[in-house]
Design a protein around this motif. Structure first.
Motif, PDB file in Angstrom:
ATOM      1  N   PHE B  13      -4.066  -3.981   6.748  1.00  0.00           N
ATOM      2  CA  PHE B  13      -4.983  -3.277   7.647  1.00  0.00           C
ATOM      3  C   PHE B  13      -5.853  -4.342   8.285  1.00  0.00           C
ATOM      4  O   PHE B  13      -6.764  -4.847   7.644  1.00  0.00           O
ATOM      5  N   LEU B  16      -6.960  -7.274   6.123  1.00  0.00           N
ATOM      6  CA  LEU B  16      -6.857  -6.936   4.710  1.00  0.00           C
ATOM      7  C   LEU B  16      -5.419  -6.664   4.301  1.00  0.00           C
ATOM      8  O   LEU B  16      -4.770  -5.773   4.823  1.00  0.00           O
ATOM      9  N   ALA B  18      -3.269  -4.949   2.090  1.00  0.00           N
ATOM     10  CA  ALA B  18      -3.370  -3.876   1.099  1.00  0.00           C
ATOM     11  C   ALA B  18      -2.175  -3.893   0.158  1.00  0.00           C
ATOM     12  O   ALA B  18      -2.309  -3.606  -1.024  1.00  0.00           O
ATOM     13  N   PRO B  37      -6.559  -1.004 -10.825  1.00  0.00           N
ATOM     14  CA  PRO B  37      -7.977  -0.780 -10.518  1.00  0.00           C
ATOM     15  C   PRO B  37      -8.164  -0.161  -9.129  1.00  0.00           C
ATOM     16  O   PRO B  37      -7.236  -0.121  -8.324  1.00  0.00           O
ATOM     17  N   ASN B  38      -9.371   0.321  -8.867  1.00  0.00           N
ATOM     18  CA  ASN B  38      -9.695   0.898  -7.566  1.00  0.00           C
ATOM     19  C   ASN B  38      -9.433  -0.090  -6.442  1.00  0.00           C
ATOM     20  O   ASN B  38      -9.743  -1.264  -6.570  1.00  0.00           O
ATOM     21  N   GLY B  39      -8.852   0.379  -5.380  1.00  0.00           N
ATOM     22  CA  GLY B  39      -8.607  -0.484  -4.232  1.00  0.00           C
ATOM     23  C   GLY B  39      -7.383  -1.358  -4.396  1.00  0.00           C
ATOM     24  O   GLY B  39      -7.131  -2.245  -3.585  1.00  0.00           O
ATOM     25  N   ALA B  40      -6.589  -1.119  -5.443  1.00  0.00           N
ATOM     26  CA  ALA B  40      -5.407  -1.947  -5.683  1.00  0.00           C
ATOM     27  C   ALA B  40      -4.316  -1.684  -4.656  1.00  0.00           C
ATOM     28  O   ALA B  40      -3.428  -2.509  -4.460  1.00  0.00           O
ATOM     29  N   GLY B  41      -4.364  -0.515  -4.025  1.00  0.00           N
ATOM     30  CA  GLY B  41      -3.350  -0.194  -3.025  1.00  0.00           C
ATOM     31  C   GLY B  41      -2.421   0.933  -3.452  1.00  0.00           C
ATOM     32  O   GLY B  41      -1.378   1.157  -2.835  1.00  0.00           O
ATOM     33  N   LYS B  42      -2.811   1.663  -4.488  1.00  0.00           N
ATOM     34  CA  LYS B  42      -1.926   2.710  -5.022  1.00  0.00           C
ATOM     35  C   LYS B  42      -1.698   3.831  -4.005  1.00  0.00           C
ATOM     36  O   LYS B  42      -0.561   4.216  -3.726  1.00  0.00           O
ATOM     37  N   SER B  43      -2.805   4.346  -3.448  1.00  0.00           N
ATOM     38  CA  SER B  43      -2.656   5.435  -2.481  1.00  0.00           C
ATOM     39  C   SER B  43      -1.931   4.946  -1.230  1.00  0.00           C
ATOM     40  O   SER B  43      -1.110   5.661  -0.646  1.00  0.00           O
ATOM     41  N   THR B  44      -2.224   3.729  -0.831  1.00  0.00           N
ATOM     42  CA  THR B  44      -1.544   3.157   0.327  1.00  0.00           C
ATOM     43  C   THR B  44      -0.039   3.121   0.101  1.00  0.00           C
ATOM     44  O   THR B  44       0.748   3.428   1.002  1.00  0.00           O
TER      45      THR B  44
HETATM   46  N1  LIG Z   1      -6.155   3.555   6.633  1.00  0.00           N
HETATM   47  C1  LIG Z   1      -6.759   2.425   6.139  1.00  0.00           C
HETATM   48  N2  LIG Z   1      -7.373   1.593   7.016  1.00  0.00           N
HETATM   49  C2  LIG Z   1      -7.966   0.461   6.542  1.00  0.00           C
HETATM   50  N3  LIG Z   1      -8.005   0.106   5.262  1.00  0.00           N
HETATM   51  C3  LIG Z   1      -7.425   0.900   4.354  1.00  0.00           C
HETATM   52  C4  LIG Z   1      -6.781   2.126   4.752  1.00  0.00           C
HETATM   53  N4  LIG Z   1      -6.288   2.745   3.654  1.00  0.00           N
HETATM   54  C5  LIG Z   1      -6.620   1.935   2.618  1.00  0.00           C
HETATM   55  N5  LIG Z   1      -7.288   0.837   3.024  1.00  0.00           N
HETATM   56  C6  LIG Z   1      -7.747  -0.259   2.172  1.00  0.00           C
HETATM   57  O1  LIG Z   1      -6.655  -0.694   1.410  1.00  0.00           O
HETATM   58  C7  LIG Z   1      -7.047  -0.986   0.088  1.00  0.00           C
HETATM   59  C8  LIG Z   1      -6.244  -0.167  -0.887  1.00  0.00           C
HETATM   60  O2  LIG Z   1      -6.686   1.184  -0.809  1.00  0.00           O
HETATM   61  P1  LIG Z   1      -6.044   2.368  -1.643  1.00  0.00           P
HETATM   62  O3  LIG Z   1      -4.586   2.311  -1.478  1.00  0.00           O
HETATM   63  O4  LIG Z   1      -6.717   3.619  -1.267  1.00  0.00           O
HETATM   64  O5  LIG Z   1      -6.470   1.955  -3.133  1.00  0.00           O
HETATM   65  P2  LIG Z   1      -6.294   2.784  -4.486  1.00  0.00           P
HETATM   66  O6  LIG Z   1      -5.439   1.921  -5.328  1.00  0.00           O
HETATM   67  O7  LIG Z   1      -7.662   2.926  -5.046  1.00  0.00           O
HETATM   68  O8  LIG Z   1      -5.670   4.091  -4.170  1.00  0.00           O
HETATM   69  C9  LIG Z   1      -8.538  -0.717   0.000  1.00  0.00           C
HETATM   70  O9  LIG Z   1      -9.218  -1.940   0.168  1.00  0.00           O
HETATM   71  C10 LIG Z   1      -8.786   0.189   1.154  1.00  0.00           C
HETATM   72  O10 LIG Z   1     -10.086   0.053   1.657  1.00  0.00           O
END
Ligand SMILES: Nc1ncnc2c1ncn2[C@@H]1O[C@H](COP(=O)(O)OP(=O)(O)O)[C@@H](O)[C@H]1O
Ligand SMILES: [Mg+2]
Lengths: 400, 253
Positions: B13, B16, B18, B37-44
């Motif tokens: 992103f 960054l 991700a 951990p939080n922000g690891a990229g799991k949801s992404t």
């Molecule tokens: N649509 C997006 N645009 C910019 N940054 C993003 C977006 N989605 C996630 N991020 C960033 O990518 C990183 C991973 O996020 P995420 O996958 O939500 O983590 P988690 O593992 O907690 O689910 C975080 O730093 C988040 O801020």
């Protein structure tokens, strides 16, 4: 029967009875009384009620169910009118083929506009539809009306001329829109004491279409398709991740409501064989939005109520002039009479839109669910009153 | 061969990064946990499976079909459903209507102009929807408007909606986040029960280690956008890399 629930059937029956008896119901005041000006049982006004009812029912299928707010639906109404008049000019004054063509042409036109506009949602969708409608207006008003190619007859409006082909027109047929010879303009007048009731062919012709349109919209709302359209309004993301392709759903809703508008336009031309560009103007598009919201967005009956309400008040308010006002307030001392007339003057006659705007603001602020919500509130208030009466009684009996 | 094969996925992103070079192999008919951990990229990462995001590079193959470049609704129709981290439901509709919609999607496909038949006349869909509500223990809330449900119930409703489609692969993004202990245990039982009743593969993102170790047959640990370990649960607990990722320091026993 009819594949509707009991509750829906009773609503449908109410609508049928009211529209069929409208010439009586809307004419409660004797012709010679002062209140006769509040009667609404005239053919042209009743025709407007049902035609704009159809327009609003269709608009509600798009706006009420999917939440997509079109500011350009008058374009489809206008296109419907033009198509119908062309049918008169080329084929015959028979209204059935004219109305059929109006619906088809409006449907095709809305596929085109819907396909492009639905690529965006929210305010961008609204602006796109508005832009398309204004373009259509400009096309109809001037561009498509020139000596070499005259599709719309510009400012004058499209109408039937004596030298038009009208290939199926015959001498035995009326020189006015008709249904297999039965002129749309013919009215049977029934005198009953101080009253005169008018039964007009065009009104009943349009009323039958409105009942059909209402029935179809009921079926649609209760169908899986209707359920998915309502889901579009609440969460499009979830819908996509649930395996449903929202684009064809919204396009289908758009085209169906465009066809309703085309039907309304065709029927307008059935009551009066004329089509003008002003029917496509943005104010006309805005009016159907107001009708739907005033009546109750997303409800079945709301759009019809809203259309009737606005058309009725428009008729009353635009008829009132200073003479009428002076008559009303003549019982007051002269100075106060003039003052009252001065205060009310801006809201009547040509100022009717001022009243409409005020009314709209009041409704949206205090009754966001429109007239239907108002009716429901009265109903619950009434029910509560009754039940508290009952609750009160046993307590008081021992004391007696 | 896994039902979901992810190879060399990168997603940035702006500046960054991700996800960097993520590899993942989810075996058919298993529960695979993704922790980190939080922000690891799991949801992404999950977003890359459902067509919400397109990876910059790499491949995502489900059941032999590449998921890259096809639309979310097409991916879902292939048999991939997702429960989101914040519940995505139809808030204005009743609980029952919420569950009927995925049933229609399953039966009629991505689009059907079914405008003249009655919702109430579709017995197969109604029965299926009723059954799903019984399965997630929400039959008594059938006629409630979805927006009025508690957070836990919204999640369970979303789960029922996903299960109503009989997905081959169910993706769950922190399904117990914000739940009380009792609700969490119910969810674990529910997932076990679902798993025992049908052929289904689940990929589950979870913070609660109790949930992870009660469910998962395999665990991938994601930290700063890369999978640092993929192994059986029993080997994960004491893994030094995992401790490091979570605690920031190498484990000393
Ligand atoms: N649509 C997006 N645009 C910019 N940054 C993003 C977006 N989605 C996630 N991020 C960033 O990518 C990183 C991973 O996020 P995420 O996958 O939500 O983590 P988690 O593992 O907690 O689910 C975080 O730093 C988040 O801020
Ligand atoms: Mg997350």
């Amino acid at each position: 029967m009819l594949r509707l629930t009991k509750k829906d059937i009773s609503l449908l029956v109410v609508v049928i009875v009211l529209t069929m008896l409208a010439p009586f119901l809307l004419n409660p005041f004797p012709s010679d009384s002062g209140l006769a000006q509040f009667n609404a049982g005239y053919p042209d006004l009743m025709q407007k009620f049902v035609i704009f009812g159809i327009f609003a029912i269709g608009f509600n299928i798009l706006f009420g169910l999917t939440g997509y707010l079109s500011f350009g639906h008058a374009a489809f109404l206008g296109v419907g009118s033009y198509a119908a008049v062309w049918m008169y000019k080329l084929v015959s004054y028979n209204v059935l083929p004219a109305v059929v063509l109006a619906v088809i042409v409006a449907g095709l036109f809305s596929v085109l506009i819907g396909y492009v506009s639905l690529r965006r949602s929210g305010i961008y969708f609204s602006i796109l539809t508005l832009a398309f409608a204004q373009m259509s207006f400009a096309l109809a008003y001037s561009v498509l009306s020139n000596p070499s190619f005259n599709l719309t007859n510009g400012e004058t409006g499209l109408q039937v001329y004596a030298n038009d082909p009208q290939i199926f027109h015959g001498d035995h047929l009326p020189n006015f829109p008709h249904l297999f010879g039965l002129s749309m303009g013919s009215t049977y007048k029934m005198a009953a004491g101080a009253w005169e009731f008018q039964f007009n062919v065009a009104y009943y012709f349009c009323a039958i279409f409105m009942i059909l349109a209402f029935y179809l919209s009921m079926r649609l709302v209760r169908s899986p398709f209707g359920l998915i359209l309502r889901a579009v309004k609440t969460n499009q993301t979830r819908l996509n991740y649930t395996g449903l392709n929202t684009r064809p759903y919204t396009l289908a809703a758009f085209v169906i409501s465009g066809m309703y508008a085309g039907l309304a336009g065709g029927l307008l031309a059935a009551t009066d064989p004329l089509a003008g560009a002003e029917r496509m103007q943005w104010t006309a598009s805005g009016e159907v939005v107001l009708m739907t919201i005033l009546g109750g967005v997303g409800t079945l009956i709301g759009p019809i109520l809203g259309a009737g309400f606005i058309k009725y008040l428009e008729n009353i308010f635009s008829k009132i002039n200073d003479n009428v006002l002076h008559q009303w307030f003549s019982f007051m001392p002269d100075g106060i009479e003039d003052l009252m007339v001065m205060i009310i003057h801006p809201f009547v006659g040509k100022g009717w839109h001022l009243t409409l705007g005020l009314m709209f603001m009041l409704v949206v602020t205090f009754l966001p669910g429109g007239l239907v919500e108002g009716g429901q509130r009265i109903k619950t208030w009434w029910a509560n009153r009754k039940s508290s009466d009952k609750a009160g009684k046993p307590a008081s009996t021992p004391a007696e | 061969m896994g039902i979901l094969e992810v190879q060399g996925v990168n997603k940035a992103f702006g500046g960054l990064k991700a996800l960097s070079d993520v590899n993942l192999n989810v075996e058919e008919n298993t529960i695979h946990a993704i922790i980190g951990p939080n922000g690891a990229g799991k949801s992404t990462l999950l977003n890359c499976f459902i067509g919400k995001l397109i990876p910059d590079t790499g491949s995502v193959v489900f059941n032999g079909t590449s998921l890259l470049g096809i639309k979310p609704h097409e991916i879902n129709q292939l048999g991939v459903s997702r429960v989101f981290q914040t519940p995505e439901i139809f808030s204005d509709l009743s609980v029952f209507e919420n569950v009927m919609i995925p049933c229609f999607a399953k039966r009629d496909g991505a689009f059907k102009l079914n405008a003249l038949s009655r919702v109430l006349g579709q017995r197969d869909v109604r029965e299926k929807a009723e059954q799903m509500l019984v399965d997630v223990n929400m039959a008594d809330k059938r006629d409630m408007i979805a927006s009025s449900l508690s957070r836990g119930d919204k999640r369970r409703l979303e789960m029922a909606m996903c299960l109503a489609q009989d997905p081959k692969l169910l993706l769950l993004d922190e399904p117990t986040a914000g739940m009380a202990r009792a609700d969490t245990n119910n969810t674990i039982d529910l997932l076990h029960e679902i798993k025992s009743k049908r052929d289904i593969t689940m990929a589950i993102i979870e913070h609660d280690m109790h949930v992870v170790f009660s469910l998962a047959q395999k665990i991938s640990v994601l930290a700063q956008g890369t999978v640092i370990v993929e192994d059986m649960p029993e080997n994960i607990k004491g893994h030094p890399k995992v401790q490091e990722a979570y605690l920031g320091t190498p484990a000393e026993g």
